[in-house]
Design an enzyme around this catalytic site. Structure first.
Site, PDB file in Angstrom:
ATOM      1  N   ARG A  28       1.333  -0.853  -0.243  1.00  0.00           N
ATOM      2  CA  ARG A  28      -0.262  -0.095   0.293  1.00  0.00           C
ATOM      3  C   ARG A  28       0.855   0.787   0.123  1.00  0.00           C
ATOM      4  O   ARG A  28       0.352   2.201  -0.554  1.00  0.00           O
ATOM      5  CB  ARG A  28      -1.176  -0.113   1.282  1.00  0.00           C
ATOM      6  N   GLY A  96      -1.254 -10.525  -5.505  1.00  0.00           N
ATOM      7  CA  GLY A  96      -2.461 -10.175  -5.531  1.00  0.00           C
ATOM      8  C   GLY A  96      -3.116  -9.273  -5.094  1.00  0.00           C
ATOM      9  O   GLY A  96      -3.355  -8.252  -5.454  1.00  0.00           O
ATOM     10  N   ASP A 319      -5.796 -14.667   7.927  1.00  0.00           N
ATOM     11  CA  ASP A 319      -4.910 -15.831   7.813  1.00  0.00           C
ATOM     12  C   ASP A 319      -3.984 -16.331   8.327  1.00  0.00           C
ATOM     13  O   ASP A 319      -2.961 -16.475   8.623  1.00  0.00           O
ATOM     14  CB  ASP A 319      -3.712 -13.998   7.698  1.00  0.00           C
TER      15      ASP A 319
END
Length: 431
Positions: A28, A96, A319
């Site tokens: 990010r 991803g 996760d």
């Protein structure tokens, strides 16, 4: 394929470790730095397969980036919403985040690009994001399978066109679709209103995105199923510190629970914005003691590594499903993990992977479309398949701390997020 034989511990673990920077925050930050107007220095950068694909993609798009892997920083010259090269080919590998975030970035541009990926990433869902971006004016040519990478993309601003300022999207398959739209919205002069059409409208990774955008100077207005990024919001260049990866820290915390030992992970703090911090609450339910010390957060496991199973909704920190599943066979009562259907669409079908590998070690499980129940049992030695899934490799290695003869197949797939994991685990179990 390479294999790793886990060394059984004959005493409680007692370790102090460091883990890499967060993958989610690193990628990010790379995107926001590229879209900022000026030079950004990112400290604590994770250098892994995923982040290297993100970095190489930005470089292919014309961004000037200085990288220092030893001191774990990257300096990026941002260009606001203007991508330096107006055409090119990038490869996002199996990342991803890179696939979803960079697809949105290129879709809002005034250029034409090709996005390539690994075979694994070609199988992962992308269609809701493609549909939303096409609704805004982008055009995609699917080079192999409709709705999947690889693609050729023509940006919505190509030829002087103006992208639409409102879009609707379903995020039930991946919240990365929403994060991609949110983070690239400052490229649009008119801002962006995002309407969520799925039952799921929020999540821990969306909150990370929103928090980071605020840290970089962009406000996100969130009300119910609507996210709005105002017009003329811009990312501010500067210095940004990336948090340690809590997902990675949790493997060592789980080792403390499993063995009745102690694990401290440096620089992990309660102020962390990462959703996997919720796993610490699960460890408390197992009887662990969790403390924030001077160097970081520590976990002390229950005496003799004895604990009951739990019944937990892990949708918002999924996760850690593999981590809890790996230590569940050693509980005194069954463990139920709920609301995790979306993990079937990640690096592997993680529910099936967990079920297959626990079954192969003689542990009984019951599974549904969105849940798995793991029964206590006597684990037999064996080879654990990882399905090229880094989290399967790292989590299931924990079983070998209690059972001799556990071998992790293709263990080097952990390089996706934590290249040195098995070396760190080896040192931790020798202390």
């Amino acid at each position: 394929m390479s294999q790793y034989k886990v060394r059984k511990l004959n005493k409680p673990i007692n370790c102090v470790v460091e883990v890499p920077g967060s993958k989610s925050i690193t990628n990010r930050a790379l995107l926001m730095a590229a879209l900022s107007d000026g030079e950004c220095r990112l400290n604590g950068v994770l250098f892994s397969d995923d982040s290297r694909h993100f970095l190489s993609s930005l470089i292919e798009l014309g961004y000037v980036i200085q990288v220092n892997e030893v001191d774990k920083y990257a300096i990026i010259e941002g260009h606001g919403g203007n991508i330096p090269k107006k055409e090119g080919v990038i490869n996002v590998g199996s990342a991803g985040t890179a696939a979803r975030f960079l697809t949105a970035m290129l879709a809002f541009s005034d250029g034409q690009y090709t996005i390539e990926s690994s075979e694994q990433m070609k199988k992962r869902p992308m269609l809701p994001l493609f549909n939303a971006l096409e609704d805004m004016g982008a055009h995609f040519e699917f080079l192999e399978k409709n709705g999947h990478l690889p693609v050729k993309v023509t940006g919505a601003a190509f030829g002087g066109n103006k992208p639409k300022a409102e879009v609707s999207i379903d995020i039930s398959e991946s919240t990365q679709f929403l994060s991609a739209l949110m983070m690239t919205a400052p490229m649009l002069d008119s801002g962006l209103k995002i309407n969520i059409t799925s039952k799921k409208t929020d999540g821990s990774y969306i909150r990370i995105t929103s928090n980071m955008m605020k840290q970089f100077g962009c406000e996100v207005v969130h009300e119910g199923a609507v996210y709005q990024i105002p017009a003329d919001d811009n990312y501010v260049a500067g210095t940004y510190q990336i948090e340690p990866d809590v997902s990675a820290a949790c493997y060592f915390y789980a080792a403390a629970a499993l063995t009745g030992g102690y694990a401290l992970v440096k620089n992990v703090r309660y102020t962390s914005m990462q959703g996997d911090m919720k796993f610490l609450e699960v460890l408390k339910q197992l009887g662990c003691k969790v403390e924030e010390e001077h160097e970081g957060i520590s976990v002390t496991g229950p005496a003799n590594g004895e604990y009951n199973g739990v019944d937990v909704d892990m949708n918002d920190f999924s996760d850690q499903t593999m981590t809890l599943a790996a230590i569940a066979p050693f509980a005194k009562t069954p463990t139920i993990i709920r609301n995790i259907e979306h993990i079937r669409l990640q690096e592997s079908d993680r529910i099936e992977a967990i079920a297959n590998e626990l079954n192969s070690l003689c542990i009984d499980i019951k599974k549904g479309r969105d849940r798995i129940e793991i029964l206590p049992g006597h684990v037999k030695p064996g080879v654990v398949k990882t399905y090229s899934d880094h989290r399967m490799a790292m989590a299931f290695a924990l079983i070998g701390l209690r059972v001799d003869g556990i071998i992790i197949d293709d263990y080097e797939c952990c390089a996706k997020t934590f290249k040195d994991y098995f070396q760190v685990l080896d040192r931790a179990t020798r202390e």
